[in-house]
Design an enzyme around this catalytic site. Structure first.
Site, mmCIF file in Angstrom:
data_model
loop_
_atom_site.group_PDB
_atom_site.id
_atom_site.type_symbol
_atom_site.label_atom_id
_atom_site.label_comp_id
_atom_site.label_asym_id
_atom_site.label_seq_id
_atom_site.Cartn_x
_atom_site.Cartn_y
_atom_site.Cartn_z
ATOM 1 N N GLY A 53 15.079 4.986 28.291
ATOM 2 C CA GLY A 53 16.391 4.903 27.166
ATOM 3 C C GLY A 53 17.345 3.589 27.453
ATOM 4 O O GLY A 53 18.195 3.834 26.975
ATOM 5 N N LYS A 205 7.667 -4.008 19.137
ATOM 6 C CA LYS A 205 7.089 -4.852 20.003
ATOM 7 C C LYS A 205 5.557 -5.046 19.659
ATOM 8 O O LYS A 205 4.950 -4.228 19.016
ATOM 9 C CB LYS A 205 6.994 -4.128 21.443
ATOM 10 C CG LYS A 205 6.479 -4.964 22.597
ATOM 11 C CD LYS A 205 5.949 -4.369 23.747
ATOM 12 C CE LYS A 205 6.499 -3.215 24.354
ATOM 13 N NZ LYS A 205 7.409 -3.755 25.625
HETATM 14 N N1 SAM Z 1 12.557 1.006 25.209
HETATM 15 C C1 SAM Z 1 12.384 1.787 26.328
HETATM 16 C C2 SAM Z 1 13.699 1.350 26.818
HETATM 17 O O1 SAM Z 1 14.509 0.648 26.652
HETATM 18 O O2 SAM Z 1 13.978 2.181 28.051
HETATM 19 C C3 SAM Z 1 11.465 1.403 27.084
HETATM 20 C C4 SAM Z 1 9.954 1.853 26.532
HETATM 21 S S1 SAM Z 1 8.600 1.739 27.544
HETATM 22 C C5 SAM Z 1 8.387 0.000 27.593
HETATM 23 C C6 SAM Z 1 7.196 2.163 26.525
HETATM 24 C C7 SAM Z 1 7.450 3.686 26.098
HETATM 25 O O3 SAM Z 1 6.434 3.875 24.928
HETATM 26 C C8 SAM Z 1 7.257 4.807 27.378
HETATM 27 O O4 SAM Z 1 8.360 5.481 27.532
HETATM 28 C C9 SAM Z 1 5.944 5.603 26.767
HETATM 29 O O5 SAM Z 1 6.024 7.169 26.871
HETATM 30 C C10 SAM Z 1 6.196 5.523 25.233
HETATM 31 N N2 SAM Z 1 4.997 5.597 24.387
HETATM 32 C C11 SAM Z 1 3.840 5.165 24.506
HETATM 33 N N3 SAM Z 1 3.090 5.926 23.444
HETATM 34 C C12 SAM Z 1 3.541 6.783 22.934
HETATM 35 C C13 SAM Z 1 3.533 7.610 21.657
HETATM 36 N N4 SAM Z 1 2.158 7.920 21.388
HETATM 37 N N5 SAM Z 1 4.490 8.219 21.332
HETATM 38 C C14 SAM Z 1 5.951 8.088 21.835
HETATM 39 N N6 SAM Z 1 6.086 7.472 22.860
HETATM 40 C C15 SAM Z 1 5.012 6.719 23.318
#
Ligand code: SAM
Length: 366
Positions: A53, A205
């Site tokens: 988050g 990204k």
């Molecule tokens: N932007 C976030 C932050 O600032 O805290 C960090 C995001 S983290 C790098 C990537 C996120 O993508 C993870 O929390 C993962 O659960 C989510 N994710 C991966 N595949 C997903 C999907 N199919 N649907 C929703 N979320 C997904």
């Protein structure tokens, strides 16, 4: 790697803990905003793949609390190691009318992730899979709980900005990781197409793989401007970057949906064809019948004619270098992360290990 060692090797990890961010990714969004002024005039935002988050925290602090972090009103302070860091206390000086926090009205922020996310003030969080079609009605309802009409599957107020920091669990198999990441990106884009208002922005990204130009070509058919940003807080050694699309201009009559995603719509295909026809002769791009644009990179001459999205390094040059190791002063006390993972994938493994009585189970303990 211990916490202290990670503090040394990753200045942004350490800074995030010092400044109350749930993840170091917060600096990526702040640095992208520095370059692209992403939040100007924005009140309705969707944050995809948002857990834990930190991007939602940035949205909350900029839009709801009115704090300033970007170039306008950005103040710097010297940190212990002589690098420059953001200092929101100075940047939001109440007594200085120019830098005073300016909260916005009618702000709506919806954040989605597969993982549970600890609540954040003023933000609606949904636990959902962005690749699943059932997520779109959930999102539309969350955006407009009063006006959402399930029959037409539409809400009345579209959004200004969709951001996605989606990343799969990286396997280390380069091509597989790039492929899975690109699937997340397409899902994010299709969701964005369902909710963005004309003129809206999409930031996501990307992993810079060999076919990334195909993606840019598709994005160019629905956005006026497509650029790539590499924040200083993103390691130079990483293939990660962020595509920044501005000026959403859907083709007339275009209606996006997750059941009928980008690339399969006739209207979009013809729009893509028109765009490509407008490009200079000798362009190596062709359009496949399924609407996907292809690049023929067979010769050097053709390669010279490729359309390449402008690539911009984002963030103050004096900010920390994400690849550098910094000296920590004597007696350095490492802080705990602001937000420990709520449901990490290794949680079940830890529980199983505990249940078995330790690392190797009771039987191996002699
Ligand atoms: N932007 C976030 C932050 O600032 O805290 C960090 C995001 S983290 C790098 C990537 C996120 O993508 C993870 O929390 C993962 O659960 C989510 N994710 C991966 N595949 C997903 C999907 N199919 N649907 C929703 N979320 C997904």
């Amino acid at each position: 790697m211990g916490k202290s060692s990670k503090d040394k090797r990753d200045a942004y990890y350490r800074l995030a803990k010092e400044q109350g961010w749930r993840a170091r990714s917060a600096y990526k969004l702040l640095q992208l905003d520095e370059e692209f002024n992403l939040f100007e005039g924005v009140t309705r935002v969707v944050d995809l793949c948002a857990a834990p988050g930190s991007w939602s925290q940035v949205l909350s602090r900029v839009l709801i609390k009115g704090e300033k972090f970007g170039r306008a009103g950005l103040e710097h302070k010297q940190s212990r190691e002589n690098a420059i860091i953001y200092n929101p206390e100075q940047a939001n000086n109440e007594s200085d009318p120019l830098s005073k926090p300016a909260p916005r009205t009618d702000v709506k922020i919806v954040s989605i992730d597969l993982q549970p996310m600890s609540p954040l003030e003023g933000i609606t969080t949904l636990r959902a899979d962005i690749t699943h079609p059932s997520t779109i009605p959930l999102l539309l309802r969350a955006l407009d709980p009063e006006t959402y009409d399930p029959a037409s599957s539409s809400g009345s107020h579209p959004v200004d900005l969709v951001i996605s920091d989606g990343a799969p669990d990286v396997t280390g198999l380069h091509d597989l990781d790039i492929y899975v990441q690109s699937q997340l990106l397409w899902a994010a884009l299709n969701l964005a197409l369902c909710v963005l208002k004309p003129g809206g922005k999409f930031v996501a990204k990307i992993f810079r793989g060999k076919d990334v130009d195909v993606l840019f070509a598709q994005l160019k058919t629905v956005f006026r401007s497509v650029k790539v940003g590499k924040p200083r807080s993103s390691r130079a050694s990483s293939v990660e970057a962020f595509v920044v699309c501005e000026g959403f201009c859907p083709p007339e009559g275009f209606k996006a949906s997750l059941e009928n995603p980008l690339g399969t719509e006739k209207t979009l295909s013809s729009k893509a064809a028109e765009e490509i026809e407008k490009e200079p002769r000798g362009q190596a791009r062709t359009l496949r019948p399924d609407g996907i644009t292809e690049l023929d990179l067979g010769s050097d001459a053709q390669e010279d004619n490729r359309w390449v999205a402008p690539f911009l390094a984002c963030g103050d040059l004096s900010a920390y270098d994400a690849d550098a190791t910094y000296h920590l002063p004597e007696g350095w006390q490492s802080l705990d992360p602001v937000q420990p993972p709520t449901a990490p994938p290794y949680k079940k493994a830890l529980e199983m290990r505990r249940a078995a009585g330790g690392a190797y189970g009771k039987t191996t303990k002699g």
